[in-house]
Motif scaffolding. Structure first.
Motif: not given
Length: 428
Positions: A26, A29, A39, A43, A46-47, A250, A253, A382
């Motif tokens: 989190t 992100v 974006n 995503t 971080t996924s 994600k 957020s 994600g």
């Protein structure tokens, strides 16, 4: 063995387990959004960090063989602290993206390994009565770590930008250096306070070949627990039940943080810390507690459909917010609380089904495989969520999430659950 009071180490151990997870999943992100990544990049990158939790059953047997679980806990906490320091250091460099991602990967693998060792040590360091008594304590401190990470740490980074007029990289760097200090303190504390159970001695008589053979047998029995059709349905349930949430997690957020000019609500990091990191986590926790109480009283089967509705229908609040664009922080907090409460309540059905499927011989190993599928169910949606949101915008994206909630209903329809599973028995 000198007995250590569990209050001295159980709360801090599970706080240490929760903090790197929330940082990887989190806080990263929010960091990358503030540093200007798109974006779809955020995503996707971080996924991928879910991968250590997807594949951790492959190396978990070796943690029983190589050293003690106590050693792994202490070593991983030191490595996690170093990874936080690495993120802090590389934010200022010209290779900040590659550098921070590398150290987030180190943190993710260390955290997944720490999870394995900590959960095993919990069972070795406490007797059965203590294990039952402290299960709520460990969950509470794990959630407190989530609030501390999403709520307080994100707000700290935002306040450093506002109050001291630090640049975005510098403020985040200071925050991560602070967490580095916290983990060094946790490492020192646990080196001293963790007990040394006589049973925590590894199993050095097992060879690598024997372990691989055992792992292969575990995987085979995992897929032979039920008739083929039921196994396929079970795996589809594990992969698809949370697909809408996998897409939403994600992007929700980023929607809260993105400026209004691109369709977001434009919250500051401090406001995000309050809304998502505090109010949202409280809603998630309360929903999970209520879900556990309901299933414990009447069983999973009776509460399955209310839980399916709870995990899907509250997603409509993001559809509403993307159209209404509320400016009231209180109203946004209420909407996020509703969605997270529903997710917490509905997620209970998912977790109980993993336990249900894992019953029988090798239940510990089978549950580890189930949790690997659980991580994969969030990782795959994600990875594509950012690209999808870029193509259609926030409003249409949230409508697509709502449409895909039908998948959750479909996979829930086909699973079979013993009506007595989850109920408290009279002799308990």
């Amino acid at each position: 063995m000198k007995t250590k009071n569990p209050w001295a180490w159980v709360p801090t151990l599970y706080f240490a387990e929760g903090l790197p997870y929330v940082a990887v999943m989190t806080i990263s992100v929010v960091l990358y959004q503030q540093l200007g990544l798109s974006n779809e990049q955020i995503t996707f990158y971080t996924s991928w960090l879910y991968l250590p939790w997807v594949i951790k059953p492959l190396w978990s047997p070796f943690i029983d063989v190589m050293r003690t679980k106590r050693w792994w806990i202490v070593a991983m906490q030191l490595l996690i602290g170093a990874a936080f320091g690495g993120v802090a250091f590389t934010i200022h460099t010209s290779f900040w993206l590659q550098g921070t991602l590398f150290f987030f990967w180190v943190m993710a693998f260390s955290s997944a390994t720490h999870d394995i060792a900590a959960d095993g040590f919990y069972m070795l360091g406490l007797d059965q009565h203590q294990q039952a008594w402290f299960v709520g304590i460990r969950s509470t401190f794990y959630r407190l770590a989530t609030i501390f990470g999403q709520g307080i740490l994100v707000a700290v980074a935002g306040n450093l930008q506002v109050l001291f007029r630090y640049s975005i990289p510098y403020s985040w760097s200071l925050m991560f250096y602070g967490v580095t200090g916290i983990f060094i303190a946790l490492w020192l504390w646990h080196r001293y306070v963790l007990p040394r159970p006589a049973t925590d001695n590894g199993m050095e008589h097992f060879s690598g070949k024997e372990l691989m053979k055992e792992l292969g047998a575990t995987i085979v029995t995992f897929f032979n627990k039920m008739p083929v059709r039921e196994v396929v349905i079970a795996i589809l349930f594990m992969l698809l039940y949370r697909m809408p949430e996998g897409l939403l997690a994600k992007i929700s957020s980023l929607f809260l943080l993105d400026s209004r000019s691109v369709g977001g609500l434009g919250l500051s990091p401090q406001e995000y810390g309050l809304v998502q990191g505090t109010v949202g986590v409280v809603g998630l926790t309360l929903g999970g507690i209520l879900g556990g109480m309901a299933a414990g009283r009447d069983g999973l089967k009776k509460w399955l459909w209310p839980m399916v509705c709870a995990i899907t229908l509250p997603d409509i609040v993001y559809v509403y917010m993307s159209h209404a664009m509320p400016e009231s922080l209180t109203l946004v907090s209420i909407f996020v609380f509703i969605e997270q409460f529903g997710y917490g309540f509905g997620f209970t059905a998912y977790m109980l089904y993993l336990i249900y499927y894992s019953q029988g011989k090798n239940k510990t190993s089978h549950y580890a495989l189930c949790t690997a599928l659980m991580a994969l169910s969030m990782m795959l949606p994600g990875m594509v969520s950012g690209e999808l949101q870029k193509l259609v915008g926030y409003r249409m994206f949230f409508w697509i999430v709502m449409a895909l909630c039908s998948v959750t209903f479909v996979v829930a329809w086909f699973i079979k659950v013993d009506p007595e599973f989850g109920k408290k028995q009279e002799d308990e």
